[in-house]
Design a protein around this motif. Structure first.
Motif, PDB file in Angstrom:
ATOM      1  N   PHE A 103       0.836  -1.199   0.000  1.00  0.00           N
ATOM      2  CA  PHE A 103       0.000   0.000   0.000  1.00  0.00           C
ATOM      3  C   PHE A 103       0.872   1.251   0.000  1.00  0.00           C
ATOM      4  CE2 PHE A 103      -2.372   3.313   2.313  1.00  0.00           C
ATOM      5  CZ  PHE A 103      -3.504   3.402   1.513  1.00  0.00           C
ATOM      6  N   GLY A 104       1.903   1.241   0.847  1.00  0.00           N
ATOM      7  CA  GLY A 104       2.804   2.395   0.909  1.00  0.00           C
ATOM      8  C   GLY A 104       3.544   2.618  -0.396  1.00  0.00           C
ATOM      9  N   ALA A 105       3.959   1.531  -1.028  1.00  0.00           N
ATOM     10  CA  ALA A 105       4.742   1.645  -2.260  1.00  0.00           C
ATOM     11  C   ALA A 105       3.901   2.057  -3.458  1.00  0.00           C
ATOM     12  CB  ALA A 105       5.437   0.320  -2.560  1.00  0.00           C
ATOM     13  N   HIS A 106       2.640   1.671  -3.465  1.00  0.00           N
ATOM     14  CA  HIS A 106       1.818   1.903  -4.655  1.00  0.00           C
ATOM     15  C   HIS A 106       0.735   2.963  -4.446  1.00  0.00           C
ATOM     16  CE1 HIS A 106       3.878  -1.390  -6.564  1.00  0.00           C
ATOM     17  NE2 HIS A 106       3.614  -2.156  -5.516  1.00  0.00           N
ATOM     18  N   ALA A 107      -0.049   2.821  -3.400  1.00  0.00           N
ATOM     19  CA  ALA A 107      -1.182   3.730  -3.210  1.00  0.00           C
ATOM     20  C   ALA A 107      -0.767   5.088  -2.642  1.00  0.00           C
ATOM     21  CB  ALA A 107      -2.229   3.089  -2.302  1.00  0.00           C
ATOM     22  N   LEU A 108       0.294   5.105  -1.837  1.00  0.00           N
ATOM     23  CA  LEU A 108       0.689   6.369  -1.213  1.00  0.00           C
ATOM     24  C   LEU A 108       1.694   7.164  -2.039  1.00  0.00           C
ATOM     25  CD1 LEU A 108       1.001   5.360   2.554  1.00  0.00           C
ATOM     26  CD2 LEU A 108      -0.913   6.474   1.379  1.00  0.00           C
ATOM     27  N   GLU A 109       2.328   6.498  -2.992  1.00  0.00           N
ATOM     28  CA  GLU A 109       3.332   7.178  -3.805  1.00  0.00           C
ATOM     29  C   GLU A 109       2.711   8.380  -4.522  1.00  0.00           C
ATOM     30  OE1 GLU A 109       6.818   6.059  -7.007  1.00  0.00           O
ATOM     31  OE2 GLU A 109       5.099   4.738  -6.801  1.00  0.00           O
ATOM     32  N   GLY A 110       3.332   9.547  -4.315  1.00  0.00           N
ATOM     33  CA  GLY A 110       2.844  10.770  -4.933  1.00  0.00           C
ATOM     34  C   GLY A 110       1.716  11.439  -4.160  1.00  0.00           C
ATOM     35  N   LYS A 111       1.184  10.763  -3.150  1.00  0.00           N
ATOM     36  CA  LYS A 111       0.089  11.340  -2.367  1.00  0.00           C
ATOM     37  C   LYS A 111       0.566  11.930  -1.038  1.00  0.00           C
ATOM     38  CE  LYS A 111      -3.683   8.788  -4.397  1.00  0.00           C
ATOM     39  NZ  LYS A 111      -3.113   7.771  -5.253  1.00  0.00           N
ATOM     40  N   ILE A 112       1.682  11.397  -0.540  1.00  0.00           N
ATOM     41  CA  ILE A 112       2.287  11.961   0.674  1.00  0.00           C
ATOM     42  C   ILE A 112       3.767  12.195   0.381  1.00  0.00           C
ATOM     43  CG2 ILE A 112       0.609  10.879   2.231  1.00  0.00           C
ATOM     44  CD1 ILE A 112       2.697   8.798   2.991  1.00  0.00           C
ATOM     45  N   ILE A 143       6.624   8.760   3.508  1.00  0.00           N
ATOM     46  CA  ILE A 143       6.796   7.418   2.938  1.00  0.00           C
ATOM     47  C   ILE A 143       7.866   6.667   3.730  1.00  0.00           C
ATOM     48  CG2 ILE A 143       7.672   6.129   0.926  1.00  0.00           C
ATOM     49  CD1 ILE A 143       4.878   7.061   0.393  1.00  0.00           C
ATOM     50  N   GLU A 144       8.953   7.343   4.058  1.00  0.00           N
ATOM     51  CA  GLU A 144      10.021   6.719   4.836  1.00  0.00           C
ATOM     52  C   GLU A 144       9.541   6.354   6.235  1.00  0.00           C
ATOM     53  OE1 GLU A 144      13.462   9.293   4.598  1.00  0.00           O
ATOM     54  OE2 GLU A 144      13.451   9.178   2.405  1.00  0.00           O
ATOM     55  N   ILE A 145       8.749   7.213   6.848  1.00  0.00           N
ATOM     56  CA  ILE A 145       8.181   6.911   8.164  1.00  0.00           C
ATOM     57  C   ILE A 145       7.267   5.688   8.052  1.00  0.00           C
ATOM     58  CG2 ILE A 145       6.561   7.764   9.912  1.00  0.00           C
ATOM     59  CD1 ILE A 145       7.841  10.571   9.456  1.00  0.00           C
ATOM     60  N   TRP A 146       6.439   5.662   7.021  1.00  0.00           N
ATOM     61  CA  TRP A 146       5.550   4.513   6.773  1.00  0.00           C
ATOM     62  C   TRP A 146       6.382   3.233   6.656  1.00  0.00           C
ATOM     63  CZ3 TRP A 146       0.228   4.060   6.370  1.00  0.00           C
ATOM     64  CH2 TRP A 146      -0.253   2.864   5.849  1.00  0.00           C
ATOM     65  N   ASN A 147       7.442   3.289   5.862  1.00  0.00           N
ATOM     66  CA  ASN A 147       8.285   2.114   5.647  1.00  0.00           C
ATOM     67  C   ASN A 147       8.970   1.643   6.921  1.00  0.00           C
ATOM     68  OD1 ASN A 147       7.592   1.884   2.955  1.00  0.00           O
ATOM     69  ND2 ASN A 147       9.318   3.122   2.247  1.00  0.00           N
ATOM     70  N   THR A 148       9.314   2.569   7.811  1.00  0.00           N
ATOM     71  CA  THR A 148       9.878   2.181   9.103  1.00  0.00           C
ATOM     72  C   THR A 148       8.848   1.386   9.895  1.00  0.00           C
ATOM     73  OG1 THR A 148      11.360   4.089   9.152  1.00  0.00           O
ATOM     74  CG2 THR A 148      10.869   3.048  11.269  1.00  0.00           C
TER      75      THR A 148
END
Length: 123
Positions: free
Chosen positions: A21-30, A35-40
């Motif tokens: 979800f982070g890699a595809h749906a959030l890309e360009g939206k946040i 994104i880095e915080i999400w990935n952590t």
């Protein structure tokens, strides 16, 4: 104990889903920062999902150990507080949520110390 293997597997499944979800749906939206915080959050969720599964396996091979059970529950609490707060922070930008994250980190640390205590006492 079977419950920890189930909880760990479900959490690992969710971690993969959140990662996608982070890699595809959030890309360009946040922003990239979020994104880095999400990935952590995803990374720590997966590590501790595996930790919960290990606790379940260890409990299946020894007589019931409250130290190990506490370790498993603290890892789950850590996932909820640490990763959960990072997910919400990433989506909302509410920085005060960062105050919750260390509580999850402390839960993780105590959980790993309890595994050491178990190993010293039981193995």
């Amino acid at each position: 104990m079977k419950i920890f293997i189930i909880i760990g597997a479900i959490s690992a499944f969710l971690s993969v889903g959140f990662g996608a979800f982070g890699a595809h749906a959030l890309e360009g939206k946040i922003s990239q920062k979020y994104i880095e915080i999400w990935n952590t959050g995803v990374l720590y969720q997966m590590f501790h999902s595996i930790g919960i599964i290990i606790v379940g396996i260890l409990l299946g091979n020894v007589s019931a150990s409250s130290v190990l059970s506490w370790s498993g529950w603290l890892m789950l609490i850590g996932i909820i507080l640490f990763s959960g707060s990072l997910y919400v922070l990433s989506l909302s930008g509410i920085k005060v949520l960062g105050a919750i994250t260390p509580l999850g980190g402390v839960s993780f640390l105590i959980a790993w110390v309890l595994i050491v205590v178990f190993a010293v006492k039981a193995l």
